[in-house]
Design a protein around this motif. Sequence first.
Motif, PDB file in Angstrom:
ATOM      1  N   SER A   1       0.825  -1.206   0.000  1.00  0.00           N
ATOM      2  CA  SER A   1       0.000   0.000   0.000  1.00  0.00           C
ATOM      3  C   SER A   1       0.862   1.258   0.000  1.00  0.00           C
ATOM      4  O   SER A   1       1.594   1.510   0.964  1.00  0.00           O
ATOM      5  CB  SER A   1      -0.919   0.034   1.228  1.00  0.00           C
ATOM      6  OG  SER A   1      -1.481   1.317   1.385  1.00  0.00           O
ATOM      7  N   PRO A   2       0.801   2.075  -1.057  1.00  0.00           N
ATOM      8  CA  PRO A   2       1.540   3.344  -1.037  1.00  0.00           C
ATOM      9  C   PRO A   2       1.153   4.214   0.158  1.00  0.00           C
ATOM     10  O   PRO A   2       2.018   4.868   0.764  1.00  0.00           O
ATOM     11  CB  PRO A   2       1.145   4.004  -2.364  1.00  0.00           C
ATOM     12  CG  PRO A   2       0.799   2.856  -3.258  1.00  0.00           C
ATOM     13  CD  PRO A   2       0.133   1.851  -2.365  1.00  0.00           C
TER      14      PRO A   2
ATOM     15  N   SER B   1       0.864   0.753  -7.039  1.00  0.00           N
ATOM     16  CA  SER B   1       0.661  -0.687  -6.871  1.00  0.00           C
ATOM     17  C   SER B   1      -0.567  -1.135  -7.632  1.00  0.00           C
ATOM     18  O   SER B   1      -1.605  -0.450  -7.634  1.00  0.00           O
ATOM     19  CB  SER B   1       0.496  -1.043  -5.391  1.00  0.00           C
ATOM     20  OG  SER B   1       1.686  -0.827  -4.676  1.00  0.00           O
ATOM     21  N   LEU B   2      -0.451  -2.304  -8.279  1.00  0.00           N
ATOM     22  CA  LEU B   2      -1.548  -2.899  -9.042  1.00  0.00           C
ATOM     23  C   LEU B   2      -1.634  -4.370  -8.655  1.00  0.00           C
ATOM     24  O   LEU B   2      -0.617  -5.078  -8.635  1.00  0.00           O
ATOM     25  CB  LEU B   2      -1.288  -2.760 -10.537  1.00  0.00           C
ATOM     26  CG  LEU B   2      -2.345  -3.342 -11.486  1.00  0.00           C
ATOM     27  CD1 LEU B   2      -3.658  -2.561 -11.368  1.00  0.00           C
ATOM     28  CD2 LEU B   2      -1.834  -3.325 -12.923  1.00  0.00           C
ATOM     29  N   GLY B   3      -2.841  -4.839  -8.339  1.00  0.00           N
ATOM     30  CA  GLY B   3      -2.965  -6.221  -7.908  1.00  0.00           C
ATOM     31  C   GLY B   3      -4.342  -6.800  -8.150  1.00  0.00           C
ATOM     32  O   GLY B   3      -5.285  -6.102  -8.542  1.00  0.00           O
TER      33      GLY B   3
ATOM     34  N   GLN C   1      -3.558   1.528  -6.575  1.00  0.00           N
ATOM     35  CA  GLN C   1      -3.344   2.644  -5.657  1.00  0.00           C
ATOM     36  C   GLN C   1      -2.078   3.388  -6.041  1.00  0.00           C
ATOM     37  O   GLN C   1      -1.025   2.785  -6.265  1.00  0.00           O
ATOM     38  CB  GLN C   1      -3.233   2.139  -4.217  1.00  0.00           C
ATOM     39  CG  GLN C   1      -3.130   3.228  -3.172  1.00  0.00           C
ATOM     40  CD  GLN C   1      -4.438   3.964  -2.925  1.00  0.00           C
ATOM     41  OE1 GLN C   1      -5.512   3.414  -3.153  1.00  0.00           O
ATOM     42  NE2 GLN C   1      -4.364   5.202  -2.448  1.00  0.00           N
ATOM     43  N   TRP C   2      -2.194   4.721  -6.104  1.00  0.00           N
ATOM     44  CA  TRP C   2      -1.078   5.612  -6.398  1.00  0.00           C
ATOM     45  C   TRP C   2      -0.876   6.534  -5.211  1.00  0.00           C
ATOM     46  O   TRP C   2      -1.843   6.983  -4.574  1.00  0.00           O
ATOM     47  CB  TRP C   2      -1.372   6.425  -7.650  1.00  0.00           C
ATOM     48  CG  TRP C   2      -0.400   7.537  -7.939  1.00  0.00           C
ATOM     49  CD1 TRP C   2       0.720   7.471  -8.696  1.00  0.00           C
ATOM     50  CD2 TRP C   2      -0.482   8.901  -7.470  1.00  0.00           C
ATOM     51  NE1 TRP C   2       1.353   8.691  -8.728  1.00  0.00           N
ATOM     52  CE2 TRP C   2       0.635   9.583  -7.991  1.00  0.00           C
ATOM     53  CE3 TRP C   2      -1.385   9.590  -6.648  1.00  0.00           C
ATOM     54  CZ2 TRP C   2       0.861  10.932  -7.725  1.00  0.00           C
ATOM     55  CZ3 TRP C   2      -1.154  10.937  -6.377  1.00  0.00           C
ATOM     56  CH2 TRP C   2      -0.043  11.594  -6.923  1.00  0.00           C
ATOM     57  N   GLY C   3       0.395   6.853  -4.898  1.00  0.00           N
ATOM     58  CA  GLY C   3       0.668   7.773  -3.810  1.00  0.00           C
ATOM     59  C   GLY C   3       1.938   8.550  -4.029  1.00  0.00           C
ATOM     60  O   GLY C   3       2.852   8.104  -4.733  1.00  0.00           O
TER      61      GLY C   3
ATOM     62  N   TYR D   1       1.934  -6.123  -8.263  1.00  0.00           N
ATOM     63  CA  TYR D   1       3.105  -5.475  -8.845  1.00  0.00           C
ATOM     64  C   TYR D   1       3.192  -4.072  -8.262  1.00  0.00           C
ATOM     65  O   TYR D   1       2.183  -3.354  -8.165  1.00  0.00           O
ATOM     66  CB  TYR D   1       2.982  -5.386 -10.370  1.00  0.00           C
ATOM     67  CG  TYR D   1       3.976  -4.442 -11.009  1.00  0.00           C
ATOM     68  CD1 TYR D   1       5.258  -4.864 -11.348  1.00  0.00           C
ATOM     69  CD2 TYR D   1       3.635  -3.109 -11.257  1.00  0.00           C
ATOM     70  CE1 TYR D   1       6.177  -4.003 -11.919  1.00  0.00           C
ATOM     71  CE2 TYR D   1       4.542  -2.234 -11.828  1.00  0.00           C
ATOM     72  CZ  TYR D   1       5.810  -2.690 -12.157  1.00  0.00           C
ATOM     73  OH  TYR D   1       6.717  -1.818 -12.722  1.00  0.00           O
ATOM     74  N   MET D   2       4.391  -3.637  -7.859  1.00  0.00           N
ATOM     75  CA  MET D   2       4.562  -2.309  -7.276  1.00  0.00           C
ATOM     76  C   MET D   2       5.787  -1.616  -7.863  1.00  0.00           C
ATOM     77  O   MET D   2       6.865  -2.200  -7.952  1.00  0.00           O
ATOM     78  CB  MET D   2       4.713  -2.400  -5.758  1.00  0.00           C
ATOM     79  CG  MET D   2       4.855  -1.032  -5.065  1.00  0.00           C
ATOM     80  SD  MET D   2       4.902  -1.149  -3.254  1.00  0.00           S
ATOM     81  CE  MET D   2       6.510  -1.932  -3.021  1.00  0.00           C
TER      82      MET D   2
END
Length: 330
Positions: free
Chosen positions: A146-147, A291-293, A275-277, A308-309
């Motif tokens: 998690s970003p 992150s993409l999952g 999620q982007w941060g 994948y992050m």
Amino acid sequence: MRVQSLAVAARAALAAGACLVAALPASAQSSLSMYGLVDMSVGSFKNPGADATKGVVSGNMTTSYFGLKGSEDLGGGLTASFAIESFMRSDTGAAGRFNGDTFWARSSWVGLSTPSLGALNIGRNTTSLFVNTLLFNAFGDSFGFSPSIRHTFTSGTVTGDTGWSDSIKYSSPKFGGLSFTAHVAAGEANGGKNGGLSALYFGGPLALGFAWQSVSKGDTVDNTKAWQLGGSYALGDAKLFAQYGNVDNDATGNGYDITGLGTSVKFGAGSLLAQWGRISPDTGAKRTTFSLGYDYFVSKRTDLYAVYMSDKLSGLSSGTSYAVGIRHRF
């Protein structure tokens, strides 16, 4: 061996508690349960500027833990309750999140509550800022992926832990979807005290949250003040997340703006997660993480995931991680 011995003792306590509950009068309702989660993943992990490591890791999606909790109906709407919860590293069998971690670091409290007045817990309590952060991002409480969690709690921004020892925490009842918390951790001759406030609103597809905290407990811990706004909105099979917060470090004089955007979309028996941060400091390098999952539920208690992050920090080589894993709740 320590974890194994504790698990045996916990089972014995559970059995003894069950016998005790059975012997109580019908007017005194009590409960005692053991529960937890084991999360294991296999993959390649690389932080910005570091070398990649490949292997088996515990707790990347959710930190593995186990616990005991119980309650007793004292009559007149008053309930006494407790919880003791310990983190563990299932890849090695070691206790805690890291060497030297307090054994009951996740939670260790006892309290009283009523439906009309709320709950008051005394001991080691989870901070409201951590709860607000995990609620309003697609990867929840994932320290590995998690970003939002990584930027707020493991990137040199917020100080203090996700749980405060020597603390008193009040949680209000819900008022039409609105609730509040207030908590303080006594200094006890170890620097100043910590304090925090939060508010949450859940109404239909919309959820909103605000959290504020001040950390000054600990002679070796930098004094910081942090606040965060978060929100989510359910739109059919999709859920949108947004966060914005700020951290001021009194010791270094630096400040950090932390932004997060994400979504989860139901797909088959699971959900696509994105999620982007970004951390934007007053002084220093920006950090951007994406992150993409996909999280697939085999049952209500067991899920499989793939993530994948991409993690970038200005001036350093990019960090790229990928993993597949399994979580089981009990």
